[in-house]
Design a protein around this motif. Structure first.
Motif, PDB file in Angstrom:
ATOM      1  N   UNK A 103       0.818  -1.211   0.000  1.00  0.00           N
ATOM      2  CA  UNK A 103       0.000   0.000   0.000  1.00  0.00           C
ATOM      3  C   UNK A 103       0.849   1.256   0.000  1.00  0.00           C
ATOM      4  N   UNK A 104       1.916   1.248   0.786  1.00  0.00           N
ATOM      5  CA  UNK A 104       2.706   2.463   0.958  1.00  0.00           C
ATOM      6  C   UNK A 104       4.016   2.447   0.177  1.00  0.00           C
ATOM      7  N   UNK A 105       4.354   1.325  -0.436  1.00  0.00           N
ATOM      8  CA  UNK A 105       5.572   1.267  -1.244  1.00  0.00           C
ATOM      9  C   UNK A 105       6.835   1.391  -0.416  1.00  0.00           C
ATOM     10  N   UNK A 106       6.889   0.689   0.726  1.00  0.00           N
ATOM     11  CA  UNK A 106       8.053   0.793   1.603  1.00  0.00           C
ATOM     12  C   UNK A 106       8.587  -0.588   1.952  1.00  0.00           C
ATOM     13  N   UNK A 107       9.877  -0.621   2.318  1.00  0.00           N
ATOM     14  CA  UNK A 107      10.500  -1.873   2.760  1.00  0.00           C
ATOM     15  C   UNK A 107      10.250  -2.142   4.240  1.00  0.00           C
ATOM     16  N   UNK A 108      10.111  -1.059   5.011  1.00  0.00           N
ATOM     17  CA  UNK A 108       9.962  -1.201   6.456  1.00  0.00           C
ATOM     18  C   UNK A 108       8.837  -0.317   6.948  1.00  0.00           C
ATOM     19  N   UNK A 109       8.252  -0.713   8.082  1.00  0.00           N
ATOM     20  CA  UNK A 109       7.354   0.215   8.762  1.00  0.00           C
ATOM     21  C   UNK A 109       7.616   0.141  10.252  1.00  0.00           C
ATOM     22  N   UNK A 110       7.379   1.276  10.877  1.00  0.00           N
ATOM     23  CA  UNK A 110       7.580   1.412  12.312  1.00  0.00           C
ATOM     24  C   UNK A 110       6.212   1.497  12.968  1.00  0.00           C
ATOM     25  N   UNK A 164       3.080   0.992  20.474  1.00  0.00           N
ATOM     26  CA  UNK A 164       1.952   1.143  21.391  1.00  0.00           C
ATOM     27  C   UNK A 164       2.337   2.113  22.495  1.00  0.00           C
ATOM     28  N   UNK A 165       1.350   2.787  23.042  1.00  0.00           N
ATOM     29  CA  UNK A 165       1.539   3.727  24.145  1.00  0.00           C
ATOM     30  C   UNK A 165       0.560   3.354  25.256  1.00  0.00           C
ATOM     31  N   UNK A 166       1.063   3.243  26.467  1.00  0.00           N
ATOM     32  CA  UNK A 166       0.208   2.929  27.607  1.00  0.00           C
ATOM     33  C   UNK A 166       0.600   3.813  28.788  1.00  0.00           C
ATOM     34  N   UNK A 167      -0.399   4.410  29.401  1.00  0.00           N
ATOM     35  CA  UNK A 167      -0.185   5.185  30.630  1.00  0.00           C
ATOM     36  C   UNK A 167      -0.826   4.416  31.769  1.00  0.00           C
ATOM     37  N   UNK A 168       0.000   3.963  32.706  1.00  0.00           N
ATOM     38  CA  UNK A 168      -0.485   3.203  33.857  1.00  0.00           C
ATOM     39  C   UNK A 168      -0.099   3.963  35.118  1.00  0.00           C
ATOM     40  N   UNK A 169      -1.062   4.671  35.677  1.00  0.00           N
ATOM     41  CA  UNK A 169      -0.759   5.491  36.836  1.00  0.00           C
ATOM     42  C   UNK A 169       0.184   6.606  36.457  1.00  0.00           C
ATOM     43  N   UNK A 170       1.314   6.646  37.129  1.00  0.00           N
ATOM     44  CA  UNK A 170       2.306   7.687  36.840  1.00  0.00           C
ATOM     45  C   UNK A 170       3.365   7.212  35.869  1.00  0.00           C
ATOM     46  N   UNK A 171       3.185   5.998  35.283  1.00  0.00           N
ATOM     47  CA  UNK A 171       4.188   5.425  34.393  1.00  0.00           C
ATOM     48  C   UNK A 171       3.729   5.513  32.944  1.00  0.00           C
ATOM     49  N   UNK A 172       4.658   5.830  32.070  1.00  0.00           N
ATOM     50  CA  UNK A 172       4.432   5.841  30.632  1.00  0.00           C
ATOM     51  C   UNK A 172       5.254   4.719  30.017  1.00  0.00           C
ATOM     52  N   UNK A 173       4.607   3.856  29.239  1.00  0.00           N
ATOM     53  CA  UNK A 173       5.294   2.740  28.588  1.00  0.00           C
ATOM     54  C   UNK A 173       5.053   2.832  27.083  1.00  0.00           C
ATOM     55  N   UNK A 174       6.139   2.849  26.316  1.00  0.00           N
ATOM     56  CA  UNK A 174       6.058   2.900  24.858  1.00  0.00           C
ATOM     57  C   UNK A 174       6.842   1.728  24.288  1.00  0.00           C
ATOM     58  N   UNK A 175       6.215   0.935  23.436  1.00  0.00           N
ATOM     59  CA  UNK A 175       6.925  -0.140  22.733  1.00  0.00           C
ATOM     60  C   UNK A 175       6.969   0.193  21.252  1.00  0.00           C
ATOM     61  N   UNK A 176       8.081  -0.126  20.606  1.00  0.00           N
ATOM     62  CA  UNK A 176       8.288   0.199  19.198  1.00  0.00           C
ATOM     63  C   UNK A 176       8.859  -1.018  18.488  1.00  0.00           C
ATOM     64  N   UNK A 177       8.404  -1.269  17.263  1.00  0.00           N
ATOM     65  CA  UNK A 177       8.922  -2.359  16.439  1.00  0.00           C
ATOM     66  C   UNK A 177       9.210  -1.849  15.036  1.00  0.00           C
ATOM     67  N   UNK A 183      11.945  -2.383  20.882  1.00  0.00           N
ATOM     68  CA  UNK A 183      12.415  -1.805  22.129  1.00  0.00           C
ATOM     69  C   UNK A 183      11.209  -1.408  22.976  1.00  0.00           C
ATOM     70  N   UNK A 184      11.419  -1.412  24.276  1.00  0.00           N
ATOM     71  CA  UNK A 184      10.392  -0.979  25.222  1.00  0.00           C
ATOM     72  C   UNK A 184      10.972   0.154  26.051  1.00  0.00           C
ATOM     73  N   UNK A 185      10.246   1.257  26.093  1.00  0.00           N
ATOM     74  CA  UNK A 185      10.678   2.418  26.849  1.00  0.00           C
ATOM     75  C   UNK A 185       9.688   2.645  27.980  1.00  0.00           C
ATOM     76  N   UNK A 186      10.192   2.942  29.170  1.00  0.00           N
ATOM     77  CA  UNK A 186       9.316   3.201  30.304  1.00  0.00           C
ATOM     78  C   UNK A 186       9.900   4.327  31.144  1.00  0.00           C
ATOM     79  N   UNK A 187       9.031   5.113  31.717  1.00  0.00           N
ATOM     80  CA  UNK A 187       9.483   6.210  32.563  1.00  0.00           C
ATOM     81  C   UNK A 187       8.307   6.899  33.197  1.00  0.00           C
TER      82      UNK A 187
END
Length: 512
Positions: free
Chosen positions: A182-189, A192-205, A218-222
């Motif tokens: 559809x987009x004519x690309x080799x890769x896509x990024x 997900x984003x989740x806010x749990x209480x005072x924590x922010x969690x972002x996962x990227x593939x 990777x999974x990022x949390x803070x």
């Protein structure tokens, strides 16, 4: 674009609803309603938005809306009791609730990157999926990928699909190969984003579209309070994963300067969601959100550029009788954005379009050339440059840039404008048959505004197709009875006197 759900396909390019491969006739307004609901299936579509999109803002009764909804349900074998496809939210609007996925698009047959970029890596950044309730932080799911697109687009070695196309796949149930096609690309990024209480969690593939393999994850949390540090970490890790071989300080310099205030930042990105819908109600909502952003952070350059954009839209679409006032505001906010960040492509784009409204194509083109120099893959800038070149009589250059914009952003919400630019370029060259073909495609494309239909009417008249010319003219009058030739030429300030005379004669014959 083609959406598939249950036994149905909704083909936006062919304007067809098909049931098990057989065309099921529907009235144009019913088709437009279905396209609006399916295309925005992740959210409620209000009655006001339906009126803006399907009836072009004309006053209609609740009974008229109910009639089109009933017809849409009947076409799908649904009814108001079962509501398998279209659910009524009492006194608010409607939502498409069946599972739908994007399966193809006639517009994307040539969606692969341009030949000169074929050897380069190509990537699309999809809107991140929001998990749970994020409250005031919900904008992060759109804001993070949007900023990544803007930042990556500055890098000349990488082919980056524009936001307008990649964000159309929000919630799409397509596999890796489908997204690649559809987009004519080799890769896509994706992420997900989740806010749990005072924590922010972002996962990227990062996913290879050729085999569906995960190249990097990777999974990022803070802490939510450290959201901007998390955002910076995501940027740095993605750049590293894509094997960027440039010094870190240049990568940092290439980054967009963004506000440190989350409220201002969130309001800006929420404003973008409304701004690109191109109707009066959403335009006003976008303006309010950009103003809110600037209340929190007066030095946020992109919020000023956003206000310039909404005032451009107000003048161009004739949302006000005070066109001169709208143009002045468009210029003023663009000027302030440039004072704050002179190398921001969006700010330069806004300034270029402000001169277009005045008919000063030379100044407009100078700013738009600077825009595309700063960000070579900025499809909106390339498209605006194509229009300006075409109106200035430089048809070949305009046609080339229109084609590039369509390849960069094959699912763009302004794709109809790119098609319209292509049509205009053929009129400049006197190739009226080709102009009529492209103008018809533009006017039939989803979201096309009434001025695009007026281009189609004139193009078919010039091509000698009186029947289709009259049909398009009738559609223009049905959508906006007050539209005149003067309105047309104010919107499209062409420099060629001969083209203006040809178009003026054609429009006069159609009664404009």
């Amino acid at each position: 674009m083609i959406y598939r759900f249950d036994a149905f396909e909704l083909d936006l390019a062919k304007f067809e609803l098909r049931a098990e491969g057989q065309v099921r006739p529907v009235e144009p307004q019913v088709f437009a309603l279905l396209a609006l609901l399916v295309g925005n299936r992740e959210r409620l579509v209000t009655r006001d938005e339906i009126i803006e999109k399907v009836w072009d803002g004309r006053i209609v009764s609740d009974a008229a809306i109910a009639s089109r909804v009933k017809s849409a349900r009947q076409a799908l074998g649904d009814d108001g009791t079962r509501q398998r496809f279209i659910r009524t939210v009492h006194r608010q609007g409607f939502r498409f609730v069946a599972e739908a996925k994007v399966v193809g698009s006639a517009a994307t047959q040539d969606a692969t990157p341009p030949a000169e970029h074929a050897s380069r890596p190509s990537v699309a950044v999809l809107p991140f999926r929001l998990l749970g309730e994020a409250g005031p932080y919900a904008a992060i799911a759109d804001a993070l990928p949007h900023e990544l697109i803007a930042e990556l687009a500055r890098l000349r070695w990488l082919f980056v699909t524009a936001r307008g196309s990649s964000f159309r796949l929000r919630g799409a149930d397509a596999d890796a190969a489908g997204i690649g096609g559809l987009l004519g690309v080799r890769y896509y990024l994706a992420g997900t984003v989740e806010v749990a209480g005072a924590r922010l969690v972002v996962t990227v593939q990062l996913i290879d579209t050729r085999d569906g393999g995960i190249v990097w994850a990777e999974r990022f949390a803070g802490a939510v309070d450290d959201v901007h540090q998390v955002r910076e970490d995501i940027r740095a890790r993605i750049l590293s994963a894509l094997e960027i071989h440039i010094p870190m300080h240049e990568a940092v310099r290439a980054r967009l300067a963004t506000t440190g205030n989350l409220d201002a930042w969130s309001a800006y990105h929420l404003g973008l969601q409304h701004m690109y819908r191109f109707n009066r109600t959403d335009n006003e909502s976008a303006a309010a959100l950009f103003r809110q952003s600037l209340t929190e952070d007066p030095g946020f350059a992109r919020a000023h550029a956003g206000l310039s954009f909404v005032h451009f839209q107000t003048a161009f679409m004739h949302y006000t009788d005070d066109r001169a006032g709208a143009i002045a505001l468009c210029r003023r906010f663009a000027t302030r954005a440039l004072e704050l960040d002179p190398i921001d492509p969006f700010a330069n784009f806004a300034m270029g379009r402000s001169f277009w409204l005045d008919g000063d194509l030379d100044s407009s083109l100078a700013w738009l050339e600077r825009t595309t120099s700063i960000s070579p893959h900025y499809a909106q800038g390339i498209y605006a440059r194509a229009w300006t070149e075409t109106l200035a009589g430089r048809a070949a250059e305009g046609r080339g840039h229109a084609d590039l914009a369509m390849r960069l952003s094959p699912l763009d919400p302004l794709y109809y404008g790119m098609l319209g630019t292509r049509a205009f370029s053929h009129m400049v060259d006197g190739d009226d048959a080709q102009a009529a073909t492209w103008a018809g495609r533009a006017a039939r494309a989803p979201g096309a505004h009434v001025l695009i239909a007026m281009i189609a009417a004139a193009a078919h008249a010039l091509a000698g197709d009186a029947t289709r010319a009259r049909a398009w003219a009738a559609q223009v009058r049905a959508r906006n009875p007050a539209l005149t030739r003067d309105d047309f030429f104010r919107a499209f300030p062409m420099q060629s006197a001969s083209l203006r005379e040809r178009l003026s004669t054609a429009l006069a014959r159609l009664g404009f």
